[in-house]
Scaffold this motif. Structure first.
Motif, PDB file in Angstrom:
ATOM      1  N   PHE A  50      21.370 -97.156  86.564  1.00  0.00           N
ATOM      2  CA  PHE A  50      19.898 -97.935  85.355  1.00  0.00           C
ATOM      3  C   PHE A  50      19.966 -98.456  84.909  1.00  0.00           C
ATOM      4  O   PHE A  50      21.483 -97.947  83.600  1.00  0.00           O
ATOM      5  N   HIS A  52      18.722-100.793  81.691  1.00  0.00           N
ATOM      6  CA  HIS A  52      17.737-101.353  80.763  1.00  0.00           C
ATOM      7  C   HIS A  52      18.943-101.976  79.384  1.00  0.00           C
ATOM      8  O   HIS A  52      19.099-101.427  78.767  1.00  0.00           O
ATOM      9  N   ILE A  63      13.333-100.574  73.935  1.00  0.00           N
ATOM     10  CA  ILE A  63      13.134-102.206  74.920  1.00  0.00           C
ATOM     11  C   ILE A  63      11.638-101.430  74.892  1.00  0.00           C
ATOM     12  O   ILE A  63      11.385-100.739  75.159  1.00  0.00           O
ATOM     13  N   TRP A  65       9.116-100.563  73.605  1.00  0.00           N
ATOM     14  CA  TRP A  65       8.849 -99.822  72.666  1.00  0.00           C
ATOM     15  C   TRP A  65       8.678-100.473  71.314  1.00  0.00           C
ATOM     16  O   TRP A  65       7.900 -99.865  70.204  1.00  0.00           O
ATOM     17  N   HIS A 111      10.762-105.588  81.788  1.00  0.00           N
ATOM     18  CA  HIS A 111      10.063-104.547  81.288  1.00  0.00           C
ATOM     19  C   HIS A 111       8.605-104.058  80.111  1.00  0.00           C
ATOM     20  O   HIS A 111       8.138-105.737  80.897  1.00  0.00           O
ATOM     21  N   HIS A 112       8.248-103.567  80.004  1.00  0.00           N
ATOM     22  CA  HIS A 112       7.092-102.847  78.871  1.00  0.00           C
ATOM     23  C   HIS A 112       7.165-104.755  78.725  1.00  0.00           C
ATOM     24  O   HIS A 112       6.000-105.295  78.477  1.00  0.00           O
ATOM     25  N   TYR A 154      13.473-102.605  88.484  1.00  0.00           N
ATOM     26  CA  TYR A 154      13.205-101.853  88.337  1.00  0.00           C
ATOM     27  C   TYR A 154      11.471-102.848  87.836  1.00  0.00           C
ATOM     28  O   TYR A 154      12.261-104.255  87.905  1.00  0.00           O
ATOM     29  N   TRP A 205      11.359-100.581  91.901  1.00  0.00           N
ATOM     30  CA  TRP A 205      11.224 -99.038  90.891  1.00  0.00           C
ATOM     31  C   TRP A 205       9.884 -99.378  89.974  1.00  0.00           C
ATOM     32  O   TRP A 205       9.980 -99.932  88.694  1.00  0.00           O
ATOM     33  N   ASP A 207       7.399 -99.186  86.599  1.00  0.00           N
ATOM     34  CA  ASP A 207       6.562 -98.178  85.640  1.00  0.00           C
ATOM     35  C   ASP A 207       5.348 -98.981  84.945  1.00  0.00           C
ATOM     36  O   ASP A 207       5.009 -99.418  84.983  1.00  0.00           O
ATOM     37  N   TRP A 210       0.571 -95.728  83.417  1.00  0.00           N
ATOM     38  CA  TRP A 210      -0.178 -95.008  82.685  1.00  0.00           C
ATOM     39  C   TRP A 210      -1.180 -95.456  82.014  1.00  0.00           C
ATOM     40  O   TRP A 210      -2.005 -94.643  81.825  1.00  0.00           O
ATOM     41  N   ARG A 238       5.451 -94.453  91.080  1.00  0.00           N
ATOM     42  CA  ARG A 238       4.655 -95.257  89.754  1.00  0.00           C
ATOM     43  C   ARG A 238       3.844 -96.387  90.087  1.00  0.00           C
ATOM     44  O   ARG A 238       3.524 -97.245  89.226  1.00  0.00           O
ATOM     45  N   MET A 246       6.039 -86.439  82.893  1.00  0.00           N
ATOM     46  CA  MET A 246       7.432 -86.641  83.112  1.00  0.00           C
ATOM     47  C   MET A 246       8.363 -85.287  84.205  1.00  0.00           C
ATOM     48  O   MET A 246       9.480 -86.122  84.435  1.00  0.00           O
ATOM     49  N   GLU A 263      11.760 -87.687  84.454  1.00  0.00           N
ATOM     50  CA  GLU A 263      12.435 -88.387  83.740  1.00  0.00           C
ATOM     51  C   GLU A 263      13.034 -87.577  82.449  1.00  0.00           C
ATOM     52  O   GLU A 263      12.541 -86.290  81.921  1.00  0.00           O
ATOM     53  N   CYS A 278      15.724 -90.074  86.322  1.00  0.00           N
ATOM     54  CA  CYS A 278      16.171 -90.504  85.938  1.00  0.00           C
ATOM     55  C   CYS A 278      16.538 -90.513  84.294  1.00  0.00           C
ATOM     56  O   CYS A 278      15.657 -89.543  83.435  1.00  0.00           O
ATOM     57  N   TRP A 285      16.691 -95.949  75.989  1.00  0.00           N
ATOM     58  CA  TRP A 285      17.248 -96.504  77.083  1.00  0.00           C
ATOM     59  C   TRP A 285      17.523 -98.084  77.239  1.00  0.00           C
ATOM     60  O   TRP A 285      19.382 -98.451  77.500  1.00  0.00           O
TER      61      TRP A 285
HETATM   62  O1  FHN Z   1       9.190 -96.730  78.352  1.00  0.00           O
HETATM   63  C1  FHN Z   1       9.381 -96.272  79.962  1.00  0.00           C
HETATM   64  C2  FHN Z   1      11.020 -96.730  78.966  1.00  0.00           C
HETATM   65  O2  FHN Z   1      11.538 -97.680  78.042  1.00  0.00           O
HETATM   66  C3  FHN Z   1      11.845 -96.543  79.943  1.00  0.00           C
HETATM   67  O3  FHN Z   1      11.712 -97.612  80.831  1.00  0.00           O
HETATM   68  C4  FHN Z   1      11.406 -95.159  81.294  1.00  0.00           C
HETATM   69  C5  FHN Z   1      12.881 -95.372  82.544  1.00  0.00           C
HETATM   70  O4  FHN Z   1      12.169 -93.903  83.603  1.00  0.00           O
HETATM   71  N1  FHN Z   1      10.236 -95.130  81.283  1.00  0.00           N
HETATM   72  C6  FHN Z   1       9.509 -95.390  80.829  1.00  0.00           C
HETATM   73  C7  FHN Z   1       9.193 -93.966  80.080  1.00  0.00           C
HETATM   74  O5  FHN Z   1       8.103 -93.341  80.698  1.00  0.00           O
END
Ligand code: FHN
Length: 452
Positions: A50, A52, A63, A65, A111-112, A154, A205, A207, A210, A238, A246, A263, A278, A285
């Protein structure tokens, strides 16, 4: 007679209804069905990398957050203007994964924080807008194919940068009145299409599902959309809202997704539902200077416990701001690879069980061979629950000496050498007179062992 027939029909209908709508068993709807060939192939691989990575690496904070927390949103969203990882080498990264014994690789395409590591037609907030100007995803996808590593991506459904995504994070002051989640979903789908058609991703993948911005309908729709673009694609759970925190498994079959995603923990023993844990090789990460790294023992035992539970392990690295993976992480991964070069038969292509994992052991099997992974060394003998109806033809240390095996008081007793062959995980192989696949999983009492 008529009354009995009516009752039977009513009973059967009730059962069918229960399976379909209340979930927990019963069939997932046809167009949410996993491609079993792709799934089997992936499960046989057992171990992946994986990654990041993104402009946030310039700050060494987490990353996504850290946006609006350690790094003010304005500053965070401008980091890409300085992002120039000139020492990035897809060849090096994929070679590190290969040397670690990893068989697939999943990179954070987005990513987010919304930044895209590929040249996307649908945004300028991507790698082509950085001084680096090289398409990281293109180079990685091609190199994975060159080195025979399965390439995956991802993709975060949550996008705290995109104006149309309707959940704000990190004190983001932008109002959402003008935001249009349907427009964001069009954007998301267009990008997913790019990842499938232009980069040939084999695993999506997802994410960030939620948040309230996402729901079950959107999840199922996205799953169907991606699978109709490519049938032998694997998509994690996801994509939809079924995941229970988790521990990572979906609460019912009504939710879309081909595998569960525990996770930062080894998933619970489950040989009926596909899953993949993961876990970070350090703690964060994304890359963080001097972040605490897991020991070789932790890494190998985590892999064995994951395979012993019936799951895959996706071990995460966070490359540095100049594009290189930290040397100490490379060294640790190489050490894992050396263990797998010797004992990989007890991991790749195996199933979890039949003895369920404990603190001191895990177990995998393949054909008529059972692999006992020992993390602690029993005094004299390894005792295991009886395998009724099976003859044990032989016992030996994997790649090592043959061992005396007998039955004692309804238990299997294996006479062990005085000391472990491998401190991290010594593998004992039991060869049976027939395939082990019909053996129902067995609990191993913790106290069956006298450890010296
Ligand atoms: O917020 C993400 C985190 O940064 C990372 O990517 C993980 C990997 O599974 N997933 C989230 C937290 O559940």
């Amino acid at each position: 007679m008529k009354k009995t027939v009516l009752l039977v029909v009513l009973f059967l209908f009730a059962r069918f209804a229960q399976a379909q709508f209340i979930g927990g068993g019963g069939e997932a709807s046809p167009d949410l069905k996993t491609n079993l060939k792709a799934l089997k192939n992936w499960q046989n691989l057992r171990f992946g990398m994986f990654i990041h990575w993104g402009p946030v690496t310039l700050r060494g904070t987490e990353i996504g957050w850290s946006r609006g927390r350690e790094v003010p949103i304005e500053e965070y969203d401008k980091l890409y203007k300085e992002f120039n990882p000139v020492l990035f080498s897809a060849k090096e990264w994929v070679s590190v994964a290969k040397a670690a014994g990893m068989k697939y690789l999943i990179i954070t395409s987005k990513h987010h924080d919304g930044f895209c590591l590929w040249d996307s037609k649908y945004t300028d907030y991507d790698i082509l807008s950085t001084p680096f100007k090289r398409d990281v995803l293109k180079e990685l996808a091609e190199e994975c194919r060159r080195q025979g590593i399965l390439f995956g991506t991802y993709y975060s459904i949550a996008d705290w940068h995109h104006p149309d995504y309707t959940t704000r994070y990190g004190g983001d002051p932008r109002p959402i009145e003008q935001s249009d989640m349907n427009r964001y979903v069009v954007y998301l789908k267009n990008q997913v299409k790019e990842l499938i058609e232009r980069y040939g991703t084999n695993i999506l993948w997802f994410d960030g599902e939620w948040e309230d911005a996402w729901d079950h309908q959107k999840g199922m729709d996205l799953y169907r959309y991606a699978r109709q673009l490519r049938d032998d694609l694997l998509i994690n759970n996801r994509v939809d809202k079924g995941r229970k925190g988790m521990q990572g498994m979906s609460t019912s079959n009504k939710f879309a997704g081909d595998f569960g995603t525990p996770e930062q923990r080894v998933g619970t023993f489950d040989v009926d539902r596909p899953w993949e844990s993961c876990i970070t090789i350090c703690r964060q990460w994304a890359w963080k200077p001097n972040d605490r790294m897991k020991s070789l023992r932790q890494c190998i035992q985590t892999l064995a416990k994951t395979a012993g539970g019936g799951g895959n392990l996706l071990l995460n690295v966070g490359p540095m701001l100049d594009g290189r993976i930290e040397q100490r992480q490379i060294d640790r991964l190489k050490e894992i690879g050396q263990w797998l070069a010797r004992y990989g038969e007890s991991i790749y292509g195996t199933q979890g069980g039949p003895f369920k994992p404990t603190e001191w052991m895990a177990c995998t099997y393949k054909g008529n061979k059972i692999f006992i992974h020992l993390f602690a060394w029993p005094e004299g003998e390894l005792l295991l629950p009886e395998l009724k109806g099976y003859r044990i033809l032989s016992a030996q240390v994997l790649q090592g000496q043959r061992l005396k095996v007998s039955r004692q008081n309804g238990k299997i007793a294996v006479r062990l050498p005085a000391a472990p062959v491998d401190e991290n995980d010594t593998v004992i192989v039991l060869e049976l007179d027939k395939e082990a696949s019909d053996i129902r999983p067995l609990d191993v009492p913790e106290n069956i062992l006298r450890v010296n």
